[in-house]
Design an enzyme around this catalytic site. Sequence first.
Site, short mmCIF file in Angstrom:
data_model
loop_
_atom_site.label_atom_id
_atom_site.label_comp_id
_atom_site.label_asym_id
_atom_site.label_seq_id
_atom_site.Cartn_x
_atom_site.Cartn_y
_atom_site.Cartn_z
N ASP A 177 -5.83 -34.82 -43.65
CA ASP A 177 -4.33 -33.59 -44.04
C ASP A 177 -4.06 -34.41 -44.42
O ASP A 177 -3.19 -36.04 -44.10
CB ASP A 177 -3.37 -32.97 -42.91
CG ASP A 177 -2.01 -32.27 -43.48
OD1 ASP A 177 -2.29 -31.71 -43.75
OD2 ASP A 177 -1.20 -32.74 -43.30
N GLU A 264 -7.71 -30.30 -48.22
CA GLU A 264 -6.80 -29.27 -49.24
C GLU A 264 -6.83 -29.97 -50.90
O GLU A 264 -6.75 -30.62 -51.23
CB GLU A 264 -5.18 -29.50 -48.89
CG GLU A 264 -4.80 -28.21 -48.29
CD GLU A 264 -3.33 -28.57 -47.71
OE1 GLU A 264 -2.86 -27.30 -47.33
OE2 GLU A 264 -3.64 -29.39 -47.31
N CYS A 317 -1.24 -22.33 -36.15
CA CYS A 317 -2.28 -22.73 -34.47
C CYS A 317 -3.64 -22.84 -34.52
O CYS A 317 -4.52 -21.81 -35.28
CB CYS A 317 -1.73 -21.38 -33.69
SG CYS A 317 -1.89 -22.65 -31.26
N CYS A 320 -4.90 -20.59 -30.91
CA CYS A 320 -5.22 -19.07 -31.49
C CYS A 320 -5.47 -18.97 -32.83
O CYS A 320 -5.90 -17.30 -32.69
CB CYS A 320 -4.48 -19.19 -29.92
SG CYS A 320 -2.53 -18.62 -30.87
N CYS A 336 3.04 -23.46 -29.89
CA CYS A 336 2.61 -21.81 -30.56
C CYS A 336 3.14 -20.84 -29.77
O CYS A 336 3.73 -21.14 -28.22
CB CYS A 336 1.48 -22.16 -30.38
SG CYS A 336 0.52 -19.97 -31.05
N CYS A 339 -0.27 -19.52 -27.67
CA CYS A 339 -0.75 -19.52 -26.40
C CYS A 339 0.12 -20.85 -25.89
O CYS A 339 -0.57 -21.75 -24.77
CB CYS A 339 -1.80 -20.00 -27.47
SG CYS A 339 -1.68 -21.30 -28.17
N ASP A 346 0.63 -32.14 -38.73
CA ASP A 346 -0.41 -33.07 -39.36
C ASP A 346 -1.65 -32.88 -38.73
O ASP A 346 -3.02 -32.56 -39.67
CB ASP A 346 -0.16 -34.00 -39.80
CG ASP A 346 1.36 -34.66 -40.22
OD1 ASP A 346 2.44 -33.60 -41.07
OD2 ASP A 346 1.56 -35.72 -40.14
ZN LIG Z 1 -1.18 -20.56 -30.88
#
Ligand SMILES: [Zn+2]
Length: 396
Positions: A177, A264, A317, A320, A336, A339, A346
């Site tokens: 990233d 990316e 995330c 999950c 998150c 989860c 980053d």
């Molecule tokens: Zn999550």
Amino acid sequence: MKGYNIKIYPNKEQKILLDKNFGAVRWTYNTMIIVNQKKYHRTGKGLSGYDMQSYLPKLKKQYKWLAEVNSQSLQIACQQLDKGYTKFFKKQGGYPKFKKKNSKNSFSCITNCQLLEKHIKLPKLGLVKFRGGTKPQGVPKTFTISKDATGYYASIIFDNGKQEIKMQEINNVIGIDVGIKDFATLSNGVVIPNQKFLLQSQKRLKKLQQKFSRQEKTSKKRQQTKILIARLHKKIANQRKDFNHKTSKAILNLCENQTHIGVENLNIQGMMTNHKLAKSIADVAWSQFLNFLEYKSAEAGKYVLKVGTFFPSSKTCSSCGVVNKSLTLAMRVWECSMCKVKHNRDKNASINIAMESVKNWFSKYQSGEKTVSLEMILKNIKSSSLVEANKLYLKV
Ligand SMILES: [Zn+2]
């Protein structure tokens, strides 16, 4: 493809001819824009690159001075304009702009150019002296000559003879990233910080530009500031290039066990419309870095996989898969809501980039026998990311 940049030292006559060539290329480019616009208004269609090139002999008959300069450079200017139009119609770039006399002067040529020990040989110009570092391996392909306030330069693109690489079996992937806070964050937890010297040069550039805009238009001091700005631009470009070479090499050294590198795909259109200095300099740095990373990877038998611009790498995330829509740029760490895993912004993004690039690879190259499964690779990425974040400082 490799680039080789050198400062060239043309003699008096060569300088005159070079300046003529810059002028002729600029004039041809601008004239073709006008011709294109006229044709578009009349017929609703523009000219193709081929049309523009076949229009050149007519122009040369009318404007005899065009024949004095290297004719390939005019053809290449037409091809570049054609590319500009193609990008514009694909919505990847703005409408081609007229080249101004005081903007960057340059032209390119391909045939009848040679790179010798201490000279480059160019059509119509003969031998031009140069100074430069180690020459890259391979065959010199395109020569681009340019001029700015600090002098004349040549940039030579080499074809290093690498054939189109076949997609090799995927076994392990690292994600990268890129950002403004840190230059690059890897999915295994390694962080490469942004370089202070670049930030310092940027600050100095900003100051000089402010000074320049305050100075009297015709003053000598303003002219001096202009030269200082041009020199600083060059310095920044060199520092950046050096840093990008070292960073891409260091990353490849870290990826001994990975066959693929996920990155990316940068949003080129967004890059061009951004006017903030720090951001625009960072954009240039990233695209050069990715370019270096790509060719160095190919040389090392590894592949760079690009993830689409609109993939929400920061907001997803990595544990999950829930997308956190309320995540802002200022939030460097977040939890998150589903989860409850805590993320470093980053690092989470780099893990997502790695996983997304593997998923893309599997959907594209699913056929044939595989020795590893998608699930296995995703698991690998997650487990390698458990390594504590080490800051990797590069000596520059
Ligand atoms: Zn999550």
